[in-house]
Design a protein around this motif. Structure first.
Motif, PDB file in Angstrom:
ATOM      1  N   SER A 138     121.661  57.849  -5.650  1.00 48.70           N
ATOM      2  CA  SER A 138     123.087  58.568  -6.999  1.00 48.70           C
ATOM      3  C   SER A 138     123.676  57.954  -6.402  1.00 48.70           C
ATOM      4  CB  SER A 138     122.088  59.280  -8.106  1.00 48.70           C
ATOM      5  OG  SER A 138     123.696  59.791  -8.353  1.00 48.70           O
ATOM      6  N   ASP A 139     123.922  58.909  -4.862  1.00 49.54           N
ATOM      7  CA  ASP A 139     125.100  59.587  -3.928  1.00 49.54           C
ATOM      8  C   ASP A 139     125.758  58.096  -3.200  1.00 49.54           C
ATOM      9  OD1 ASP A 139     124.882  62.263  -4.759  1.00 49.54           O
ATOM     10  OD2 ASP A 139     123.850  61.983  -2.988  1.00 49.54           O
ATOM     11  N   VAL A 140     124.982  57.573  -3.665  1.00 55.68           N
ATOM     12  CA  VAL A 140     125.390  56.127  -2.774  1.00 55.68           C
ATOM     13  C   VAL A 140     126.354  55.217  -3.450  1.00 55.68           C
ATOM     14  CG1 VAL A 140     124.748  53.833  -1.441  1.00 55.68           C
ATOM     15  CG2 VAL A 140     123.076  55.890  -1.181  1.00 55.68           C
ATOM     16  N   PHE A 141     125.585  55.214  -5.120  1.00 54.01           N
ATOM     17  CA  PHE A 141     126.548  54.496  -5.941  1.00 54.01           C
ATOM     18  C   PHE A 141     127.693  55.000  -6.274  1.00 54.01           C
ATOM     19  CE2 PHE A 141     122.655  51.942  -5.954  1.00 54.01           C
ATOM     20  CZ  PHE A 141     123.123  51.544  -5.479  1.00 54.01           C
ATOM     21  N   SER A 142     127.486  56.017  -6.299  1.00 58.61           N
ATOM     22  CA  SER A 142     128.883  57.531  -6.891  1.00 58.61           C
ATOM     23  C   SER A 142     129.539  57.517  -5.817  1.00 58.61           C
ATOM     24  CB  SER A 142     128.963  58.670  -7.406  1.00 58.61           C
ATOM     25  OG  SER A 142     127.826  59.357  -6.025  1.00 58.61           O
ATOM     26  N   SER A 143     129.190  57.421  -4.648  1.00 56.59           N
ATOM     27  CA  SER A 143     130.540  57.603  -3.757  1.00 56.59           C
ATOM     28  C   SER A 143     130.293  57.239  -2.656  1.00 56.59           C
ATOM     29  CB  SER A 143     130.419  58.964  -3.069  1.00 56.59           C
ATOM     30  OG  SER A 143     129.333  59.949  -3.064  1.00 56.59           O
ATOM     31  N   GLY A 144     129.364  55.908  -2.229  1.00 55.08           N
ATOM     32  CA  GLY A 144     129.328  55.137  -1.348  1.00 55.08           C
ATOM     33  C   GLY A 144     130.162  54.320  -1.333  1.00 55.08           C
ATOM     34  N   PHE A 145     129.901  52.744  -1.545  1.00 51.09           N
ATOM     35  CA  PHE A 145     130.183  51.471  -1.644  1.00 51.09           C
ATOM     36  C   PHE A 145     131.886  51.849  -1.464  1.00 51.09           C
ATOM     37  CE2 PHE A 145     125.899  49.502  -2.678  1.00 51.09           C
ATOM     38  CZ  PHE A 145     125.089  50.051  -0.936  1.00 51.09           C
ATOM     39  N   ALA A 146     131.794  52.014  -2.803  1.00 50.08           N
ATOM     40  CA  ALA A 146     133.525  51.503  -3.475  1.00 50.08           C
ATOM     41  C   ALA A 146     134.502  52.841  -2.407  1.00 50.08           C
ATOM     42  CB  ALA A 146     133.467  51.959  -5.197  1.00 50.08           C
TER      43      ALA A 146
END
Length: 585
Positions: A138-146
């Motif tokens: 969840s954290d990867v997609f919410s505060s990761g790549f972008a």
């Protein structure tokens, strides 16, 4: 299942797999990138506006321009807030949809794996994979790549504007960056290891707690609560220490980063003040550069933290991929869906759970439609293994198993199992109502059919005495019911399916004599017109079997009817004398 805490952040195969989960939400993700770019583009605007306000309207004493500048600042802050809100909401929306999809995919894969997979994998680790590891994403997609892309863009824009305004001040302000990069790298490596320790500790705790709660009665009957608590203390201590190390690294890094940032601001003030005295630098420029420096150092600190989040995601997704890509234990299923009659044959079947440890050796037998076949033998002789093969729970090493003359591997798995009813010694009931446990997910089964089957077994009156009757909620594994009551419910569950093949594995071993008498009539009705495979120590059911096979150490030693085997005075006769003599008396 290997723990891989040292997974490299540059593992492009895993990163590619992570990106593949975004596919169904590609348009939303592109919109999120757009919002992040807008937010990054707005970041230099406020310091520039403040510089203009100080060096322009304030220095000139022009209140009209000052009011206009203040209104622009308010508008910019409102716009920034709207972009930030949209950014946060979109990132959270996407991440929650993705982890929902991944968790569904993981659980769907787990429930379709062969039982051998569960024999070799602790349940606690599977819980960690399905819950904790997926949640990490969840954290990867919410505060990761972008977010990392936005931070990098913000850095590029800020440093470009800084060089445009004053290259000397820019060089002074970024002179401390090497110190920050060194501390960031050390922090990243340390936290990377600590995350691996934390994930392993969580998996170990989950496995331990699940196992010990399931075996609580055994722990208490042997009075080993203190010993087991000490084991838990050690695992919990390892979990605590792993988290404390992670906290320590964060506690050290961010103050160090703040000191380095403050050092950069101090250099700007020192050099800028000198420039003001020499009239080469304006007060507005110094103010803007102080703001730029804070804006510049913040993304660097955030990138370090986001990379660690991404590393946690890479570790988690590598574990998830192990399950999703594990085809060794996937259930095989053919296309043959014909309604079975009930002919079963084993031809030269060899089987082992673990390589080099044969359980069944050259097994050959045939049972025709409507016949009953009983297996007897000492514990470990291979009786239950034969049942596991008929139901396609495990693959055989050699030979062939046929149902109605068709290789069992060619059957559609769901179709075949729908035509096999099982009553096991260890009855498992799920949390939920009695009716739901009897339906086993088939909502097409009407309550009147359930009631008829319950009356046949003789448990209807007992069910109606429970609060709510068939809607009575049983606890996990049916803990609120007696062993005999759970066993009777398992008979109802089998009768409702109306199977062509019925399997009874020690089905009456946990039932008292009174309950056994109640269900014996139901067993006779259940077996009538069906092929029956029976494993039992009690004589009442075995004596009526069409054929009895005696197993010893995975081999067939004798076969025939009850009377014929007694006349042979061989293995069965000895077992009969040892195990069944008391029952006859």
């Amino acid at each position: 299942m290997a723990e891989n805490s040292d997974q490299k952040i540059v593992d492009f195969q895993i990163l590619k797999r992570l990106f593949s989960f975004i596919g169904p939400y590609k348009i939303r993700f592109i919109f999120l990138i757009f919002l992040i770019l807008i937010g990054a583009a707005l970041s230099p605007a406020l310091p520039l506006l403040i510089q203009y306000t100080i060096d322009g309207p304030i220095s000139e004493g022009n209140f009209q321009k000052l009011n206009t500048a203040l209104m622009l600042m308010v508008g910019l802050l409102v716009l920034n807030s709207l972009v930030s809100f949209s950014n946060t909401y979109q990132a959270g929306w996407i991440s929650q949809r993705i982890i929902h999809d991944i968790r569904n995919e993981v659980f769907k894969k787990i429930i379709n794996l062969r039982l051998k997979f569960f024999d070799n994998t602790p349940i606690g680790k599977l819980v960690t994979r399905t819950i904790s590891d997926v949640e990490t994403l969840s954290d990867v997609f919410s505060s990761g790549f972008a977010a990392i892309a936005g931070d990098i863009l913000q850095l590029v824009l800020i440093i470009s504007v800084m060089f445009y305004l004053n290259w000397q001040l820019t060089l002074i302000s970024i002179s401390t960056i090497p110190l920050l990069l060194i501390s960031t790298y050390v922090f990243k490596e340390k936290v990377k290891k600590s995350f691996g320790w934390v994930r392993n500790a969580v998996a170990n705790l989950n496995s331990f707690v699940q196992e010990h709660i399931s075996g609580m009665s055994l722990i208490q009957i042997f009075n080993v609560q203190d010993q087991e608590f000490k084991k838990f203390e050690e695992l919990n201590k390892a979990h605590r220490n792993a988290n404390i190390k992670s906290i320590l690294y964060y506690s050290v890094y961010f103050p160090v980063a703040d000191v380095i940032s403050a050092l950069g601001v101090g250099l700007i003030v020192w050099y800028g003040s000198k420039g003001m005295i020499q009239h080469t630098v304006s007060f507005g420029t110094i103010t803007a550069f102080i703001m730029f420096t804070n804006q510049f150092f913040r993304p660097i600190r955030m990138i370090a933290d986001r990379i660690n989040t991404l590393q946690m995601g890479v570790v988690s997704v590598s574990r998830i991929i192990e399950i999703l890509d594990d085809d060794e234990f996937i259930e095989t299923s053919g296309n043959y869906k014909n309604k079975v009659k009930g002919d079963i044959s084993f031809e030269n079947v060899d089987f082992s759970y673990n390589e080099g440890q044969p359980i069944l050796k050259n097994i050959n037998f045939k049972v025709s439609e409507g016949e009953s076949l009983a297996f007897v033998g000492a514990t470990g002789a291979g009786k239950t293994s034969i049942i596991n093969l008929i139901t396609k729970f495990y693959p055989i090493q050699s030979g062939e198993i046929k149902v109605d003359g068709v290789n069992i591997d060619l059957y559609d798995q769901k179709s075949l199992r729908n035509q096999i009813g099982m009553v096991l010694q260890d009855v498992f009931l799920f949390s939920g109502s009695i009716a739901d446990n009897l339906r086993m997910g088939d909502e097409t089964i009407r309550i009147d059919k359930i009631i008829d089957a319950s009356k046949m077994v003789g448990i209807h009156d007992f069910i109606m005495q429970l609060p709510g009757g068939y809607d009575y909620k049983v606890m996990e594994r049916g803990a609120t019911l007696s062993v005999g009551q759970r066993q009777l419910l398992s008979f109802v569950r089998a009768i409702i399916q109306d199977p062509k093949i019925i399997i009874l594995d020690e089905a009456t071993s946990s039932v008292d004599s009174e309950s056994e008498a109640m269900i014996q009539v139901a067993i006779d009705k259940l077996m009538k017109g069906r092929t029956s495979i029976i494993i039992a120590h009690r004589l009442s059911t075995i004596k009526k079997a069409t054929k009895i096979i005696v197993l010893d150490k995975g081999r067939i030693m004798e076969e025939g009817s009850h009377d014929i085997l007694l006349e042979k005075n061989g293995f069965y006769s000895k077992l009969y004398q040892m195990q069944f003599e008391n029952a006859v008396q």
